[in-house]
Design an enzyme around this catalytic site. Structure first.
Site, PDB file in Angstrom:
ATOM      1  CG  ASN A  31      17.747  46.700  69.307  1.00  0.00           C
ATOM      2  OD1 ASN A  31      18.801  46.208  68.910  1.00  0.00           O
ATOM      3  ND2 ASN A  31      16.776  47.070  68.467  1.00  0.00           N
ATOM      4  CE  LYS A  89      25.004  51.083  69.168  1.00  0.00           C
ATOM      5  NZ  LYS A  89      23.673  50.688  69.682  1.00  0.00           N
ATOM      6  CE1 TYR A 125      25.413  52.467  65.879  1.00  0.00           C
ATOM      7  CE2 TYR A 125      27.536  51.381  65.646  1.00  0.00           C
ATOM      8  CZ  TYR A 125      26.161  51.313  65.773  1.00  0.00           C
ATOM      9  OH  TYR A 125      25.539  50.084  65.798  1.00  0.00           O
ATOM     10  CB  ALA A 126      32.810  54.290  67.871  1.00  0.00           C
ATOM     11  NE  ARG A 185      14.554  49.982  60.874  1.00  0.00           N
ATOM     12  CZ  ARG A 185      15.740  50.266  60.348  1.00  0.00           C
ATOM     13  NH1 ARG A 185      16.292  49.427  59.473  1.00  0.00           N
ATOM     14  NH2 ARG A 185      16.387  51.363  60.667  1.00  0.00           N
ATOM     15  CB  SER A 224      28.183  48.286  67.821  1.00  0.00           C
ATOM     16  OG  SER A 224      28.952  48.107  66.650  1.00  0.00           O
ATOM     17  CB  VAL A 246      14.032  55.867  72.339  1.00  0.00           C
ATOM     18  CG1 VAL A 246      13.081  54.686  72.290  1.00  0.00           C
ATOM     19  CG2 VAL A 246      14.999  55.858  71.165  1.00  0.00           C
ATOM     20  CB  ALA A 257      10.585  45.950  69.115  1.00  0.00           C
TER      21      ALA A 257
END
Length: 247
Positions: free
Chosen positions: A89, A158, A154-155, A15, A141, A63, A13
């Site tokens: 997030n 997500k 990353y993919a 930015r 994403s 986290v 949270a």
């Protein structure tokens, strides 16, 4: 602290998209617990929320540390006597081609982007079940929907959030808890600010709406799926991407 307001937890949270989500939920009357690794940036967001007439508190935790994150969620529930909204997030990138990607780059991204969401949901679920109300949102994403060269970690993380969310929606739906995914497309943040103009123009050209997204566009979608009257919307992935990935 006990409050009659809905209590929302937003990770990452400090930015960008997380900050915009926190500001929007506070503006809509939620008490927002701001979660990030460092206290300093969170204090700035908290001050902004309170300056606008909202309420917020902060929780500095990594986290990626499973035990610390679970303990933090437990502490938030104890302090506020409730937890109504959870927005996962927090995320990182460690981009590389598959043949060059290290185990560490893979593990770090999966841990922060996917495993942390599972840990937070597991820690929050019991309180939400007792309340017979909960809104869980996982920020994914479009990379997780269509893939992206150089972002296998990353993919995958997500895309994993999509499967996780559908499962949570099925497991907890009977208790008044929804779980949905918001999948941002190309959003203007400090991470994208330095991209070359030709890359930015190419991205805009691929969109039905010929502009880059803004963090507030994502925040508006989160506000919608976390509303009290959004209780019949669950297990869905909403791509907020200007029409870039529609099929």
């Amino acid at each position: 602290m006990t409050t009659d307001k809905r209590v929302a937890v937003v990770t990452g949270a400090s930015r960008g998209i997380g900050r915009a989500i926190a500001l929007r939920l506070a503006r809509d009357g939620r008490h927002v617990v701001l979660v990030s690794r460092s206290e300093g940036p969170l204090a700035e967001v908290k001050s902004q929320i309170e300056g606008a007439g909202g309420t917020a508190s902060t929780c500095a935790v990594d986290v990626g540390d499973r035990a610390a994150l679970a303990a933090a969620i437990d502490s938030i529930i104890k302090d506020h006597a409730r937890l109504d909204i959870l927005v996962n997030n927090a995320g990182i990138t460690r981009d590389n081609l598959v043949l060059r990607m290290s185990d560490e780059e893979w593990d770090q991204v999966i841990g922060v982007n996917l495993t942390s969401a599972f840990v937070a949901i597991r820690a929050a679920a019991r309180a939400m079940m007792k309340q017979r109300f909960g809104r869980i949102v996982n920020i994914a994403s479009t990379s997780g929907l269509v893939g992206n060269a150089g972002q296998a970690n990353y993919a995958a993380a997500k895309a994993g959030l999509v499967g996780l969310s559908k499962t949570i929606a099925r497991e907890l739906g009977g208790k008044g808890i929804t779980c949905n995914v918001i999948a941002p497309g190309f959003i203007q943040t400090d991470m994208t600010a330095n991209l070359p103009e030709d890359v930015t123009n190419a991205v805009k050209g691929a969109m039905a709406i010929k502009r880059l997204g803004e963090a507030d566009d994502i925040a508006a979608a989160v506000a919608y799926v976390t509303a009290d009257d959004a209780g019949f919307l669950t297990g869905q992935t909403i791509a907020v991407d200007g029409g870039m990935t529609m099929c």
